[in-house]
Design a protein around this motif. Structure first.
Motif, PDB file in Angstrom:
ATOM      1  N   ILE A  31      34.046  38.215  32.955  1.00  0.00           N
ATOM      2  CA  ILE A  31      33.575  37.090  32.456  1.00  0.00           C
ATOM      3  C   ILE A  31      34.112  35.982  33.370  1.00  0.00           C
ATOM      4  CG2 ILE A  31      33.877  35.500  30.456  1.00  0.00           C
ATOM      5  CD1 ILE A  31      33.714  37.654  28.681  1.00  0.00           C
ATOM      6  N   ALA A  32      35.405  35.974  33.802  1.00  0.00           N
ATOM      7  CA  ALA A  32      36.029  34.871  34.579  1.00  0.00           C
ATOM      8  C   ALA A  32      35.285  35.021  35.785  1.00  0.00           C
ATOM      9  CB  ALA A  32      37.643  35.376  34.615  1.00  0.00           C
ATOM     10  N   ALA A  33      34.881  36.179  36.409  1.00  0.00           N
ATOM     11  CA  ALA A  33      34.387  36.188  37.642  1.00  0.00           C
ATOM     12  C   ALA A  33      32.939  35.467  37.603  1.00  0.00           C
ATOM     13  CB  ALA A  33      34.167  37.687  38.255  1.00  0.00           C
ATOM     14  N   ILE A  34      32.248  35.556  36.749  1.00  0.00           N
ATOM     15  CA  ILE A  34      30.877  35.013  36.362  1.00  0.00           C
ATOM     16  C   ILE A  34      30.904  33.730  36.394  1.00  0.00           C
ATOM     17  CG2 ILE A  34      28.918  35.057  34.813  1.00  0.00           C
ATOM     18  CD1 ILE A  34      29.632  38.128  34.226  1.00  0.00           C
ATOM     19  N   ALA A  35      32.098  33.192  35.468  1.00  0.00           N
ATOM     20  CA  ALA A  35      32.250  31.910  35.092  1.00  0.00           C
ATOM     21  C   ALA A  35      32.517  30.981  36.528  1.00  0.00           C
ATOM     22  CB  ALA A  35      33.274  31.551  34.391  1.00  0.00           C
ATOM     23  N   ILE A  36      33.251  31.475  37.174  1.00  0.00           N
ATOM     24  CA  ILE A  36      33.658  31.026  38.451  1.00  0.00           C
ATOM     25  C   ILE A  36      32.440  30.647  39.467  1.00  0.00           C
ATOM     26  CG2 ILE A  36      34.655  31.311  40.768  1.00  0.00           C
ATOM     27  CD1 ILE A  36      37.221  32.562  39.217  1.00  0.00           C
ATOM     28  N   LYS A  37      31.589  31.833  39.302  1.00  0.00           N
ATOM     29  CA  LYS A  37      30.504  31.706  40.350  1.00  0.00           C
ATOM     30  C   LYS A  37      29.485  30.676  39.761  1.00  0.00           C
ATOM     31  CE  LYS A  37      29.755  36.209  40.402  1.00  0.00           C
ATOM     32  NZ  LYS A  37      29.093  37.661  40.867  1.00  0.00           N
ATOM     33  N   ALA A  38      29.508  30.516  38.344  1.00  0.00           N
ATOM     34  CA  ALA A  38      28.703  29.464  37.854  1.00  0.00           C
ATOM     35  C   ALA A  38      29.100  28.079  37.861  1.00  0.00           C
ATOM     36  CB  ALA A  38      28.334  29.692  36.454  1.00  0.00           C
ATOM     37  N   GLY A  39      30.462  27.829  38.345  1.00  0.00           N
ATOM     38  CA  GLY A  39      30.961  26.607  38.669  1.00  0.00           C
ATOM     39  C   GLY A  39      31.794  26.160  37.778  1.00  0.00           C
ATOM     40  N   TYR A  40      32.329  27.192  36.834  1.00  0.00           N
ATOM     41  CA  TYR A  40      33.412  26.587  35.921  1.00  0.00           C
ATOM     42  C   TYR A  40      34.876  26.773  36.276  1.00  0.00           C
ATOM     43  CZ  TYR A  40      30.276  27.544  31.870  1.00  0.00           C
ATOM     44  OH  TYR A  40      29.096  27.320  31.003  1.00  0.00           O
ATOM     45  N   LEU A  41      35.718  25.811  35.811  1.00  0.00           N
ATOM     46  CA  LEU A  41      37.086  25.985  36.353  1.00  0.00           C
ATOM     47  C   LEU A  41      37.702  26.891  35.191  1.00  0.00           C
ATOM     48  CD1 LEU A  41      39.354  24.642  37.823  1.00  0.00           C
ATOM     49  CD2 LEU A  41      39.751  22.995  36.091  1.00  0.00           C
ATOM     50  N   VAL A  42      38.423  28.068  36.035  1.00  0.00           N
ATOM     51  CA  VAL A  42      38.697  29.137  35.369  1.00  0.00           C
ATOM     52  C   VAL A  42      40.337  29.272  35.817  1.00  0.00           C
ATOM     53  CG1 VAL A  42      38.370  31.668  35.148  1.00  0.00           C
ATOM     54  CG2 VAL A  42      36.514  30.181  35.382  1.00  0.00           C
ATOM     55  N   GLN A  43      41.038  29.562  34.693  1.00  0.00           N
ATOM     56  CA  GLN A  43      42.427  30.207  34.950  1.00  0.00           C
ATOM     57  C   GLN A  43      42.358  31.434  34.080  1.00  0.00           C
ATOM     58  OE1 GLN A  43      45.250  27.129  33.853  1.00  0.00           O
ATOM     59  NE2 GLN A  43      44.510  27.342  31.753  1.00  0.00           N
ATOM     60  N   LEU A  44      42.862  32.373  34.711  1.00  0.00           N
ATOM     61  CA  LEU A  44      43.110  33.892  34.063  1.00  0.00           C
ATOM     62  C   LEU A  44      44.549  34.141  33.926  1.00  0.00           C
ATOM     63  CD1 LEU A  44      40.904  36.969  34.216  1.00  0.00           C
ATOM     64  CD2 LEU A  44      43.630  37.220  34.686  1.00  0.00           C
ATOM     65  N   VAL A  45      44.843  34.583  32.584  1.00  0.00           N
ATOM     66  CA  VAL A  45      46.487  34.904  32.548  1.00  0.00           C
ATOM     67  C   VAL A  45      46.473  36.413  32.201  1.00  0.00           C
ATOM     68  CG1 VAL A  45      48.441  34.351  31.086  1.00  0.00           C
ATOM     69  CG2 VAL A  45      47.021  32.409  31.745  1.00  0.00           C
ATOM     70  N   GLY A  59      39.253  34.169  42.371  1.00  0.00           N
ATOM     71  CA  GLY A  59      40.164  34.047  41.374  1.00  0.00           C
ATOM     72  C   GLY A  59      41.625  34.456  41.515  1.00  0.00           C
ATOM     73  N   LYS A  60      42.402  33.698  40.897  1.00  0.00           N
ATOM     74  CA  LYS A  60      43.798  33.999  40.975  1.00  0.00           C
ATOM     75  C   LYS A  60      44.607  34.428  39.418  1.00  0.00           C
ATOM     76  CE  LYS A  60      44.599  30.662  44.658  1.00  0.00           C
ATOM     77  NZ  LYS A  60      45.183  29.512  45.313  1.00  0.00           N
ATOM     78  N   ILE A  61      45.512  35.302  39.588  1.00  0.00           N
ATOM     79  CA  ILE A  61      45.792  35.912  38.311  1.00  0.00           C
ATOM     80  C   ILE A  61      47.207  35.161  38.170  1.00  0.00           C
ATOM     81  CG2 ILE A  61      46.877  38.011  37.130  1.00  0.00           C
ATOM     82  CD1 ILE A  61      44.950  39.369  39.069  1.00  0.00           C
ATOM     83  N   LEU A  62      47.264  34.369  36.888  1.00  0.00           N
ATOM     84  CA  LEU A  62      48.484  34.025  36.479  1.00  0.00           C
ATOM     85  C   LEU A  62      49.225  34.781  35.339  1.00  0.00           C
ATOM     86  CD1 LEU A  62      46.934  30.291  35.994  1.00  0.00           C
ATOM     87  CD2 LEU A  62      47.785  31.278  37.948  1.00  0.00           C
ATOM     88  N   GLN A  63      50.627  34.566  35.254  1.00  0.00           N
ATOM     89  CA  GLN A  63      51.383  35.478  34.463  1.00  0.00           C
ATOM     90  C   GLN A  63      51.900  34.686  33.471  1.00  0.00           C
ATOM     91  OE1 GLN A  63      51.739  38.649  35.191  1.00  0.00           O
ATOM     92  NE2 GLN A  63      50.583  38.544  36.978  1.00  0.00           N
ATOM     93  N   ASP A  64      51.930  33.398  33.377  1.00  0.00           N
ATOM     94  CA  ASP A  64      52.643  32.527  32.186  1.00  0.00           C
ATOM     95  C   ASP A  64      51.679  31.900  31.316  1.00  0.00           C
ATOM     96  OD1 ASP A  64      54.030  30.764  30.678  1.00  0.00           O
ATOM     97  OD2 ASP A  64      55.024  29.729  32.315  1.00  0.00           O
ATOM     98  N   TYR A  65      51.571  32.406  30.040  1.00  0.00           N
ATOM     99  CA  TYR A  65      50.545  32.000  28.981  1.00  0.00           C
ATOM    100  C   TYR A  65      50.605  30.352  28.895  1.00  0.00           C
ATOM    101  CZ  TYR A  65      54.234  32.669  25.840  1.00  0.00           C
ATOM    102  OH  TYR A  65      55.252  32.825  25.019  1.00  0.00           O
ATOM    103  N   LEU A  66      51.766  29.754  28.893  1.00  0.00           N
ATOM    104  CA  LEU A  66      52.028  28.367  28.829  1.00  0.00           C
ATOM    105  C   LEU A  66      51.204  27.667  29.521  1.00  0.00           C
ATOM    106  CD1 LEU A  66      55.740  28.629  28.269  1.00  0.00           C
ATOM    107  CD2 LEU A  66      54.066  28.385  26.484  1.00  0.00           C
ATOM    108  N   VAL A  67      50.613  28.200  30.735  1.00  0.00           N
ATOM    109  CA  VAL A  67      49.423  27.328  31.358  1.00  0.00           C
ATOM    110  C   VAL A  67      48.276  26.832  30.807  1.00  0.00           C
ATOM    111  CG1 VAL A  67      50.262  28.128  33.814  1.00  0.00           C
ATOM    112  CG2 VAL A  67      48.371  29.259  32.743  1.00  0.00           C
TER     113      VAL A  67
END
Length: 487
Positions: free
Chosen positions: A70-84, A108-116
């Motif tokens: 879902i995150a990958a599709i959203a990035i390709k559609a121009g969404y600003l996506v952060q994945l935790v 896409g970049k994988i983040l570890q801190d849900y506080l973002v």
């Protein structure tokens, strides 16, 4: 909103169907995951059209794989996506690992801190745990879920809100509170009863084009309650065609309960309705409604002739458990008439259990616990199991009331979807018992009277809430809409 399928499945059945689909030469696990992600993204576009920044919360299993795609599709559609991700990347295997690589490949970049995830986010996509969760959520995962629940941000849950038990609707330690849940391939039975209504939000469905032959190869013993229309009345009909309901109850201090049940029976089409109650209450019956026939009942001999005329008994509204109720109960419970057993009649039955195939029991979880000599918590642990045990031990049809009311006449269980929180007030059960008694009098079978009664009761309450609001909704408000919904 879309029309949902009616059949409900366990988590294990859902996994079996997923596995059988992947055994077909034309379907792979990754293709199913891709279809799920596409359906999830379409839901974002349709139901959250103003969202431009989304945050995706992922775990380690295939549910996480859906989230990565879902995150990958959203990035390709121009969404600003952060994945935790709340797990280390090396814990992803198989299709989920491949989905992660697809996400990385589109930048896409994988983040570890849900506080973002903060209030700048327009939508959170919950892809943390799927239907395979088999233990309570604790530690870092519980902290993340609690944090998400504190944010005033819409949440779309993928397949099931993380932490919700897919079989029972219970919460496994803690769970995501979603505004919408998109579930795949089959509907999971835990989405529709117990605490699920507080966590799922609106439920939408995507079948992912899995062939019906696979789904139908596994029998489903639970289904959403979809009633048929009530039968049309003949032009030559008279009151004798629609039965005589006798409602027994209303000890001192509880006259209102028996009157609510009686008016419900009138408003839903019974030919005749009689009330057998304490003498002082009987004298006031016509004030409640002039069409009702009030009969003083101090000892059972007072209503011998009336019992011979009745075609259906409703026992329990306002009956209490004092000496009066105990003196009339043994004879009433032994009569061979279709009966609705409600309220304190259920508590009297729990004290001296017996079995009948000619009654409908209508307990709430507390009454069910007394009938099964266990705790309310035991009932709520698995409502599906509880209603089946009730029916097996007491016979007839058993209705386990509550959010996602269950109706059982054997091994199969119907799950009701009408009704609202405004029904959490006194007298609602009395209205239901009178309504079901009326349907029995109109010659519906036990199971059909139970199904139709539960559904129409909730529908009338929904109409009442739409008119007056949920807070402060009264049982007498629901009475006003019964005639509309039965027609």
């Amino acid at each position: 909103m879309q029309t949902l399928p009616t059949q409900l499945y366990s988590a294990q059945q859902a996994r079996d169907i997923d596995r059988m689909a992947q055994e077909l030469p034309s379907i792979t696990g990754f293709q199913l995951m891709t279809k799920a992600a596409q359906a999830g993204f379409k839901a974002i576009q349709k139901y959250y059209p103003s969202a431009s920044k989304i945050s995706v919360l992922c775990g380690a299993g295939n549910n996480a794989g859906d989230g990565y795609l879902i995150a990958a599709i959203a990035i390709k559609a121009g969404y600003l996506v952060q994945l935790v991700s709340l797990v280390a990347e090396e814990k992803l295997h198989g299709d989920a690992a491949r989905a992660k690589q697809e996400f990385i490949a589109v930048g896409g970049k994988i983040l570890q801190d849900y506080l973002v995830i903060d209030h700048a986010t327009d939508l959170v996509v919950d892809a943390l745990f799927g239907t395979g969760l088999d233990r309570a959520v604790t530690g870092y995962f519980a902290d993340a879920i609690s944090y998400i629940n504190t944010l005033s941000i819409p949440v779309l849950a993928v397949d099931i809100p993380s932490g919700l038990n897919a079989d029972t609707g219970n919460i496994m330690g803690c769970a995501i509170v979603a505004n919408m849940t998109i579930t795949f391939i089959v509907l999971k039975k835990g989405l529709y009863t117990g605490l699920a209504a507080d966590y799922c939000g609106t439920i939408i469905f995507a079948d992912l084009a899995v062939p019906d032959t696979i789904i139908q190869s596994l029998p489903s013993k639970e289904r959403l309650l979809i009633p048929s229309e009530l039968t049309k009345r003949n032009a030559s009909a008279h009151k004798g065609h629609f039965g005589h309901v006798l409602i027994v109850g209303g000890d001192y201090g509880y006259a209102g309960a028996v009157h609510l049940a009686a008016v419900a029976a009138l408003n839903s089409g019974a030919g005749l309705v009689s009330v057998a109650t304490r003498r002082e209450h009987a004298l006031q019956t016509h004030i409640c409604s002039p069409e009702l026939m009030g009969h003083a009942l101090e000892q059972l001999a007072d209503i011998t002739e009336l019992l011979a005329k009745a075609t259906v008994l409703v026992l329990g509204p306002g009956m209490a458990q004092g000496a009066w109720a105990k003196s009339i109960w043994p004879t009433l419970i032994a009569l061979d008439l279709p009966r609705v057993i409600d309220a304190d009649a259920l508590n009297l039955l729990a004290n001296e259990p017996t079995y009948s195939d000619n009654w409908i029991l209508t307990p709430h979880p507390g009454e069910a616990a007394r009938l099964l000599h266990c705790s309310t918590a035991d009932i709520l642990q698995d409502r599906y199991a509880a209603v089946r045990i009730l029916q097996k031990e007491y016979g007839g049809v058993c209705i386990l009331k509550g959010s996602g009311t269950l109706i059982c006449a054997g091994d199969e269980v119907d799950v009701n979807t009408t009704g609202n929180p405004g029904m959490a007030s006194g007298g609602m059960g009395d209205v239901l018992s009178g309504l079901i008694g009326s349907l029995l009098a109109q010659k519906y079978s036990l199971i059909e009277a139970a199904r139709q009664g539960v559904y129409l009761h909730g529908l009338a309450a929904d109409k009442a809430a739409a008119s007056k609001g949920q807070r402060g909704l009264r049982a007498s408000n629901v009475l006003q809409f019964l005639t509309e919904v039965v027609n």
